[in-house]
Design a protein around this motif. Structure first.
Motif, PDB file in Angstrom:
ATOM      1  N   ARG A  45       0.816  -1.219   0.000  1.00 14.42           N
ATOM      2  CA  ARG A  45       0.000   0.000   0.000  1.00 14.42           C
ATOM      3  C   ARG A  45       0.849   1.268   0.000  1.00 14.42           C
ATOM      4  O   ARG A  45       0.369   2.338  -0.324  1.00 14.42           O
ATOM      5  CB  ARG A  45      -0.970   0.018   1.180  1.00 14.42           C
ATOM      6  CG  ARG A  45      -0.309   0.221   2.533  1.00 14.42           C
ATOM      7  CD  ARG A  45      -1.290   0.457   3.668  1.00 14.42           C
ATOM      8  NE  ARG A  45      -2.239  -0.587   3.868  1.00 14.42           N
ATOM      9  CZ  ARG A  45      -2.149  -1.528   4.804  1.00 14.42           C
ATOM     10  NH1 ARG A  45      -1.151  -1.525   5.641  1.00 14.42           N
ATOM     11  NH2 ARG A  45      -3.068  -2.444   4.918  1.00 14.42           N
ATOM     12  N   LYS A  48       3.452   3.109  -4.139  1.00 10.68           N
ATOM     13  CA  LYS A  48       3.227   4.276  -5.002  1.00 10.68           C
ATOM     14  C   LYS A  48       3.553   5.565  -4.263  1.00 10.68           C
ATOM     15  O   LYS A  48       4.136   6.489  -4.823  1.00 10.68           O
ATOM     16  CB  LYS A  48       1.779   4.300  -5.499  1.00 10.68           C
ATOM     17  CG  LYS A  48       1.479   3.218  -6.514  1.00 10.68           C
ATOM     18  CD  LYS A  48       0.049   3.289  -6.953  1.00 10.68           C
ATOM     19  CE  LYS A  48      -0.304   2.114  -7.843  1.00 10.68           C
ATOM     20  NZ  LYS A  48      -1.707   2.085  -8.208  1.00 10.68           N
ATOM     21  N   ALA A  80       6.268  -3.782  -9.884  1.00 11.34           N
ATOM     22  CA  ALA A  80       5.131  -4.646 -10.225  1.00 11.34           C
ATOM     23  C   ALA A  80       5.622  -6.003 -10.734  1.00 11.34           C
ATOM     24  O   ALA A  80       5.103  -7.050 -10.341  1.00 11.34           O
ATOM     25  CB  ALA A  80       4.241  -3.969 -11.261  1.00 11.34           C
ATOM     26  N   LYS A 106      -2.089  -4.163 -14.263  1.00 13.00           N
ATOM     27  CA  LYS A 106      -2.979  -4.201 -13.106  1.00 13.00           C
ATOM     28  C   LYS A 106      -2.197  -3.996 -11.801  1.00 13.00           C
ATOM     29  O   LYS A 106      -2.603  -3.233 -10.931  1.00 13.00           O
ATOM     30  CB  LYS A 106      -3.729  -5.536 -13.068  1.00 13.00           C
ATOM     31  CG  LYS A 106      -4.723  -5.631 -11.948  1.00 13.00           C
ATOM     32  CD  LYS A 106      -5.482  -6.938 -12.002  1.00 13.00           C
ATOM     33  CE  LYS A 106      -6.444  -7.040 -10.830  1.00 13.00           C
ATOM     34  NZ  LYS A 106      -7.100  -8.336 -10.788  1.00 13.00           N
ATOM     35  N   GLU A 107      -1.067  -4.667 -11.688  1.00 11.24           N
ATOM     36  CA  GLU A 107      -0.248  -4.568 -10.463  1.00 11.24           C
ATOM     37  C   GLU A 107       0.320  -3.159 -10.295  1.00 11.24           C
ATOM     38  O   GLU A 107       0.366  -2.629  -9.190  1.00 11.24           O
ATOM     39  CB  GLU A 107       0.885  -5.597 -10.512  1.00 11.24           C
ATOM     40  CG  GLU A 107       1.711  -5.665  -9.265  1.00 11.24           C
ATOM     41  CD  GLU A 107       0.973  -6.224  -8.068  1.00 11.24           C
ATOM     42  OE1 GLU A 107       1.248  -5.745  -6.951  1.00 11.24           O
ATOM     43  OE2 GLU A 107       0.137  -7.136  -8.211  1.00 11.24           O
ATOM     44  N   GLY A 109      -0.917  -0.375 -11.508  1.00 12.00           N
ATOM     45  CA  GLY A 109      -1.976   0.601 -11.281  1.00 12.00           C
ATOM     46  C   GLY A 109      -2.083   1.671 -12.355  1.00 12.00           C
ATOM     47  O   GLY A 109      -2.746   2.682 -12.163  1.00 12.00           O
ATOM     48  N   PHE A 110      -1.421   1.462 -13.497  1.00 11.08           N
ATOM     49  CA  PHE A 110      -1.521   2.379 -14.623  1.00 11.08           C
ATOM     50  C   PHE A 110      -1.250   1.600 -15.905  1.00 11.08           C
ATOM     51  O   PHE A 110      -0.797   0.459 -15.866  1.00 11.08           O
ATOM     52  CB  PHE A 110      -0.558   3.569 -14.491  1.00 11.08           C
ATOM     53  CG  PHE A 110       0.890   3.179 -14.366  1.00 11.08           C
ATOM     54  CD1 PHE A 110       1.679   2.959 -15.485  1.00 11.08           C
ATOM     55  CD2 PHE A 110       1.464   3.039 -13.117  1.00 11.08           C
ATOM     56  CE1 PHE A 110       3.010   2.593 -15.370  1.00 11.08           C
ATOM     57  CE2 PHE A 110       2.796   2.677 -12.985  1.00 11.08           C
ATOM     58  CZ  PHE A 110       3.567   2.453 -14.119  1.00 11.08           C
TER      59      PHE A 110
END
Length: 136
Positions: A45, A48, A80, A106-107, A109-110
């Protein structure tokens, strides 16, 4: 393989990170006090947020002053890839053992293009050589 280890921004020995979701926090140390290794393994979490705070990743940004730019998308893509490779879920991998680009996207997040994946893969492999001598 091990999880990516994050480094505080250049010039700092540690950085405190916190999320507004549930009040979670962590500290990234240049040398982790628990195992005395370079960098700190942090929960997913915070990854990023760590990149947004100009933290480096051991094996990608070991503190050498290569440039004064912020970490690139490659840093997030490599993180990722690392996470996916650690899981070793067959459905997430191509026939050659590398992660599927859609799973990396997906891992991370973009959106990750095939070209971005191909550019990041050698960085991931180099990081393995630096941390695990002899394993690819």
């Amino acid at each position: 393989m091990s999880e990516p280890r994050f480094l505080p921004p250049k010039g700092k020995t540690e950085i405190h990170l916190a999320t507004t979701e549930g009040g979670h926090s962590c500290v990234i140390y240049a040398i982790d006090p628990t195992d005395k290794k370079k960098g700190t393994i942090i929960p997913d979490r915070f990854r990023k947020l760590a990149i947004a705070e100009n933290c480096g990743i051991v094996g990608i940004d070991d503190g050498e002053d290569e440039s004064n730019t912020s970490p690139s998308k490659n840093d997030l893509i490599v993180a990722a890839i690392t996470k996916i490779m650690e899981r070793q879920i067959p459905e997430e991998l191509e026939g050659d053992g590398r992660p599927k680009v859609a799973v990396v996207k997906k891992e991370a997040g973009f959106n990750v293009t095939k070209a971005q994946f191909e550019a990041a893969w050698p960085l991931y492999v180099e990081g393995l050589g630096a941390e695990d001598e002899g394993e690819d």
